[in-house]
Every structure is written in structure tokens, then in C-alpha cells.
Design an enzyme around this catalytic site. Structure first.
Site, PDB file in Angstrom:
ATOM      1  N   CYS A 124      41.224  38.122  40.299  1.00 33.97           N
ATOM      2  CA  CYS A 124      42.211  37.308  39.590  1.00 33.97           C
ATOM      3  C   CYS A 124      41.571  36.013  39.069  1.00 33.97           C
ATOM      4  O   CYS A 124      40.796  36.095  38.131  1.00 33.97           O
ATOM      5  CB  CYS A 124      43.428  37.064  40.467  1.00 33.97           C
ATOM      6  N   HIS A 153      44.864  42.525  42.039  1.00 28.93           N
ATOM      7  CA  HIS A 153      44.464  42.249  43.431  1.00 28.93           C
ATOM      8  C   HIS A 153      44.260  43.559  44.197  1.00 28.93           C
ATOM      9  O   HIS A 153      45.222  44.081  44.786  1.00 28.93           O
ATOM     10  CB  HIS A 153      45.559  41.439  44.133  1.00 28.93           C
ATOM     11  N   GLU A 181      42.961  43.962  46.953  1.00 27.02           N
ATOM     12  CA  GLU A 181      43.100  43.748  48.405  1.00 27.02           C
ATOM     13  C   GLU A 181      44.487  44.093  48.932  1.00 27.02           C
ATOM     14  O   GLU A 181      44.651  44.358  50.128  1.00 27.02           O
ATOM     15  CB  GLU A 181      42.733  42.304  48.774  1.00 27.02           C
TER      16      GLU A 181
HETATM   17  N1  GLN Z   1      45.851  31.031  38.299  1.00 31.21           N
HETATM   18  C1  GLN Z   1      45.536  32.246  37.660  1.00 31.21           C
HETATM   19  C2  GLN Z   1      46.714  32.802  36.864  1.00 31.21           C
HETATM   20  O1  GLN Z   1      47.828  32.442  37.088  1.00 31.21           O
HETATM   21  C3  GLN Z   1      45.045  33.271  38.665  1.00 31.21           C
HETATM   22  C4  GLN Z   1      46.071  33.672  39.663  1.00 31.21           C
HETATM   23  C5  GLN Z   1      45.504  34.351  40.888  1.00 31.21           C
HETATM   24  O2  GLN Z   1      44.314  34.205  41.175  1.00 31.21           O
HETATM   25  N2  GLN Z   1      46.340  35.027  41.646  1.00 31.21           N
HETATM   26  O3  GLN Z   1      46.512  33.618  35.998  1.00 31.21           O
END
Ligand code: GLN
Length: 548
Positions: free
Chosen positions: A394, A520, A522
Site C-alpha cells: 500500500c 494488503h 497480509e
Molecule cells: N495513505 C495511502 C492511501 O491512502 C496508503 C494507505 C495504506 O497504506 N493503507 O492511499
């Protein structure tokens, strides 16, 4: 209670309910005990699910700082939930949903909405019965679906907290209404006093008394202890807490959370639970695969060191799913994974080489906001330039894109509009559907979305498939206006959303293993199914180590 309110709770009792409460102290591991019990019941052929009731007033943990309660776990259906749901999924290998996590905020929100709609027909709306009824309804929602033989409901917090009172009252009522179909497992602490050289049962007795004052007699006591609970102690606890001797369960500190189901089986927690719920106990839990996982976990053939770079590393629970996924990936690759926790704020261009030296793999964690982001970008640079296997998740993927734009393509001012709003080269930009949103709670791109992988890419060979579905939690995305230049320079978009074209995966062709994922992975790694990206990442780290 008015008759119409009572009536809505006359229900079919094909589903059995187990409540897990906690006493004496917080952090005793109710989540792991609940997950272990569910695992044992599942291994006997029962279908079980677990639900967490959190007594705080936030509607969900999505807006909470990870320092408060650790990671925010995301379900397929896009709920931002307590990290315990991650344990439930990792143990059971069954996805959870919105219904598996309820907070006081959600309960009140729903009751207040009903009041505004006139549902209560002019009645005074009160904690009892309206809030407690709403709690009971949320508990029974999972039972009503008819999918589960047993619903395990973990009550967050510690018995005696003012904010948990309505929950304990709901439990009392359900025990009364359901009789043999509803039991309470109370988790307590039996501390060892070094000066006296003894385990002390008094805190447990007090905690049970507290429950009794609220009208709840626990059926089973799980006693967290550092030492063996001998027969004398068990007898004492049984006698002073009105529970059977066999319902005093020792819960010793374990090397790994994955040992707990086995320890609970040895204590016959599952058998006692089934007996008390009048369910057959003849079956024996089939834990062969689980035991094989433990055997491999404890007998690794190799070892790797992975650097986990994030800004919340002081509280490891902030990255719970990632650290568990690394363990799963390690087991699948027959390797012990040592995690070096690295604070992103501490990394800069001068010290990156010395701070990141010796790592076999580098994982840049998800996150929000500017704190520590330059350290993350420097870390990506180190991994890219030194051919260290890299997994960016992310924000970690977004940092990989920014780093590549700046140092490979040469766009020095490239950034994400999350950090610099009017940025000249916004290689990461806010998703268009997010631009009109001002509320922070539950408004990100959340939950599972499909993704198509490029055949022959590293990511598709990791998955062994070109069609995947993964969970998301973000507002910003790769800016497709720049894609052509990235691809020309060797960073390829190898995973895209089939409907929107949104870039979900980037990888660098000319690097042994460099993958950034907007989703994600994970959240989907379990004991039964270690996540393929983590497995491939650990294998690449093993390869890197061998080359050294
Ligand atoms: N801050 C980034 C976004 O909103 C990444 C979010 C995250 O790492 N979950 O796109």
C-alpha cells in the site's frame, strides 16, 4: 420490559453461544483463546465463528491511531475491524465480515437511527432494554444465518469497566433465555508472586465475584499463568468460584500463539465447552495439518532476516497481520523469519546503507501521512539499488513508485498528493471517487476487489494464477497518466483492476524480486493457506542470502 421487546428474542436455538470475558487485567489474550477454542471445535467438525464486541464509542477502529489498539484489520466485505478478527481468520481459515465486529459506537448509532425513524413508538429509549437488545440482536445475527453451530463472542475490555456493563447485562439475559445453549468462559490471571514463591488465586476470585454481582456465573475459567496450576490450586479456584474442577483450565504462556489450540486441547477446553452446551463430544479434533504447521515452525531448515520498515514499530501490534504472514511464509519456505523492526523516521540517505545492512529482504509497510515517508523512500532506493528482495504494501508500494520516478526516471519533484497537495508530478494521486468525500470514517476504498495479473510476471508466478482478489484500504492510487514512462524505464504495472484499470501491482523487471502491491496481502494469509506473495518473498530472501 414491554412485551413487544421480549417477543423479538424468542428464537430458534439451533445455534449455541459461547461468551468469552476477561478479568483481572487486559491483554490476557482473549482473542487467542477464542480463536483456539473455535479451531478445536472446527477440527471436531462443528462450524464455528467468532465475533468481537468492543466497548469503545468509535463506530469502528478505522479512524483509530494504531498506537491505540494496534492494526486495523479489513474484511472481504470492507469492514475496518479489530485486529483480533485477523487471528480468527488465521486460525479458522474462514473469512469474517461486518457482523463479526461490533462497537458501542455502532450499537448507539443503530439505536439512535431507529429512534429517529420512530421505531420505538414514543417509548423512552434507554440502555436497558434498547441498548442491550441491540447488543443481543447483533450477537444473534450470526446465529440466525443458520451457518454456524457455535458462535463465540468475545467481549472486549475487562469485567468491571463501566463501558462493558451493557454487554455483561446482555450476556446475563442471554444465559437466562438460552439456558443450556449459552455459556460463559472467563479468562483470568493467576499471578506468581516471586517474594512468596506462590501462585495467587485471589484476583481470580475477585474477578468472578465482580461477574456474579452483575448476575453472571462463569461456566469455565481459563487461568493465565506462568507456572503449573496444581490440583490444590484448581480445587481452590473451583470451590471459591463455583465451577467444576474440570472447568478450571490452565492457560500457560506459550512459545507461539499457534501452540495455544494444542495446549487447550490438552486441558480439554473443547470437551468441557461441548459438554456444557449438551453437544456430542465423541469426535476427536483432526489437527494433523495444524500440527504439521507447528512441526515446520519449530524445525526450520534455514533462517532469513527481513527488515520491516514502518512508523509504528514501537507497537508491534500495529503490523500484526504482516508479522504473522511472514511467519506463515517462512513455514511454507521452511525458514525461520527474523524480523528486524526499523523505524522509518530513523532512515535517511546518509545512514540507509548502514541501517539496512545484512537484510535478506525488505518490507515497507502501509501507512498514512508524512511522518517517516522520506525514510521509507530511502529504504526503497536501497532495496532497488542493492538487489534486495522488496515487498511494498500500500503506502510501501506508493513509496516505490515515487522513488522510481525520482531516481530512475529523473522526476525529482515526484510525490503523492497525500503529502504535497499541489505537487507538480503527482505520480500517486487521490482516486477520483475520493475527491468529493470529506468524512473520514469508512470512506476509503475498502475490502476485496478483483485484479488481473500479467502472465509471466513475477507476481503471477508467485500466485500461480492470473486472476486474484485482494483486500484494500486506501484513498490514493498510481496515476495512470505517467504509466507509459514508468514502463519504458522498467517499472511495469503487472496487476490491474479489470474494471477501472487501477494499478494494483508494480514490479521492476531488472531486479531479482521487487514487488509493490496497492492491496494488503497480509489480510489473507492463514495457517492453512500461507499467502503466496509472502511465500515467494521469503523464498527470494533465502536465495539472496545464499548468494551472499
Ligand atoms: N495513505 C495511502 C492511501 O491512502 C496508503 C494507505 C495504506 O497504506 N493503507 O492511499
Amino acid at each position: 420490559m414491554p412485551p413487544e421487546v421480549i417477543e423479538c428474542f424468542v428464537m430458534s436455538n439451533s445455534t449455541k453461544y459461547v461468551f468469552v470475558t476477561g478479568g483481572v487485567a487486559s491483554s490476557l489474550g482473549k482473542g487467542i483463546i477464542s480463536a483456539s477454542l473455535a479451531k478445536l471445535l472446527q477440527a471436531r467438525g462443528y462450524s464455528a465463528t467468532i465475533q468481537k464486541l468492543d466497548p469503545y464509542i468509535n463506530v469502528d477502529p478505522g479512524t483509530l491511531n494504531p498506537y491505540e489498539h494496534g492494526e486495523c484489520f479489513v474484511t472481504d466485505d470492507g469492514a475496518e475491524t479489530d485486529l483480533d478478527l485477523g487471528h480468527y481468520e488465521r486460525f479458522l481459515n474462514v473469512p469474517t465480515s461486518q457482523a463479526n465486529n461490533v462497537t458501542t459506537g455502532k450499537i448507539y448509532q443503530s439505536v439512535i437511527e431507529k429512534e429517529r425513524r420512530g421505531v420505538f413508538l414514543g417509548k423512552t429509549v434507554q440502555v436497558i432494554p434498547h441498548i442491550t437488545n441491540e447488543i443481543k440482536e447483533r450477537i444473534q445475527l450470526l446465529g440466525k444465518e443458520g451457518t454456524y453451530d457455535i458462535v463465540i463472542t468475545e467481549i472486549g475490555g475487562t469485567v468491571g469497566d463501566i463501558e462493558s456493563l451493557p454487554y455483561i447485562e446482555a450476556v446475563r439475559q442471554m444465559k437466562w433465555e438460552f439456558e443450556n445453549d449459552c455459556i460463559v468462559v472467563h479468562l483470568t490471571l493467576v499471578p506468581f508472586l516471586a517474594a512468596a514463591g506462590e501462585l495467587k488465586t485471589k484476583p481470580t476470585q475477585h474477578s468472578v465475584k465482580q461477574l456474579l454481582e452483575m448476575g453472571v456465573q462463569p461456566d469455565i475459567l481459563c487461568c493465565r499463568t506462568e507456572h503449573e496450576l496444581d490440583l490444590t490450586l484448581r480445587r481452590k479456584i473451583a470451590k471459591f468460584c463455583n465451577v467444576n474442577m474440570n472447568a478450571v483450565i490452565e492457560s500457560r504462556d506459550a512459545d507461539s500463539i499457534y501452540d495455544v489450540p494444542i495446549l487447550m486441547q490438552a486441558e480439554e477446553l473443547d470437551k468441557v465447552v461441548l459438554e456444557k452446551l449438551s453437544l456430542p463430544t465423541k469426535s476427536t479434533p483432526d489437527l494433523d495439518n495444524w500440527k504439521e504447521f507447528l512441526r515446520r515452525l519449530k524445525n526450520p531448515e534455514a533462517e532469513v532476516t527481513i527488515g520491516l520498515i514502518g512508523k509504528y514499530v514501537e507497537l508491534k501490534d500495529s503490523y500484526k497481520s504482516i508479522s504473522e504472514s511472514l511467519i506463515h511464509g517462512g513455514v511454507a519456505a521452511n525458514a525461520k523469519v527474523n524480523v528486524r523492526w526499523i523505524h522509518s523516521e530513523k532512515i535517511n540517505s546518509e545512514n540507509a546503507a548502514s541501517e539496512l545492512k545484512g537484510l535478506d529482504g525488505i518490507l515497507v509497510a502501509p501507512g498514512f501521512g508524512s511522518r517517516g515517508i522520506s525514510g521509507k523512500i530511502e529504504t526503497v532506493r536501497f532495496a532497488r539499488e542493492n538487489n534486495v528482495p522488496f515487498l511494498g504494501i500500500c503506502l510501501g508500494m506508493q513509496c516505490a513508485v515515487i522513488e522510481f520516478a525520482r531516481n530512475v526516471i529523473g522526476w525529482k519533484e515526484a510525490h503523492t498528493t497525500e503529502i504535497i497537495e499541489g505537487c507538480k508530478t503527482p505520480v500517486i494521486d487521490m482516486m477520483s471517487e475520493q475527491k468529493a468525500i470529506s468524512d473520514k470514517g469508512g470512506t476509503m476504498r475498502l475490502g476485496a476487489y478483483k485484479c488481473l495479473l500479467t502472465p509471466g510476471s513475477k507476481v503471477s508466478s508467485a500466485y500461480g494464477s492470473d486472476k486474484i482478489s485482494e483486500r484494500h484500504r486506501h484513498r490514493y492510487e498510481f496515476n495512470n497518466e505517467y504509466l507509459e514512462e514508468f514502463e519504458k524505464h522498467g517499472m511495469k504495472a503487472t496487476g490491474r483492476n479489470p474494471e477501472t484499470g487501477l494499478v494494483e501491482v508494480v514490479e521492476i523487471e531488472d531486479h531479482p524480486w521487487f514487488i509493490g502491491a496497492q492491496f494488503h496481502p497480509e489480510y489473507k494469509s492463514t495457517v492453512a493457506n500461507p499467502h503466496p506473495l509472502f511465500v515467494a518473498f521469503i523464498k527470494a530472501a533465502l536465495k539472496k542470502k545464499k548468494q551472499k
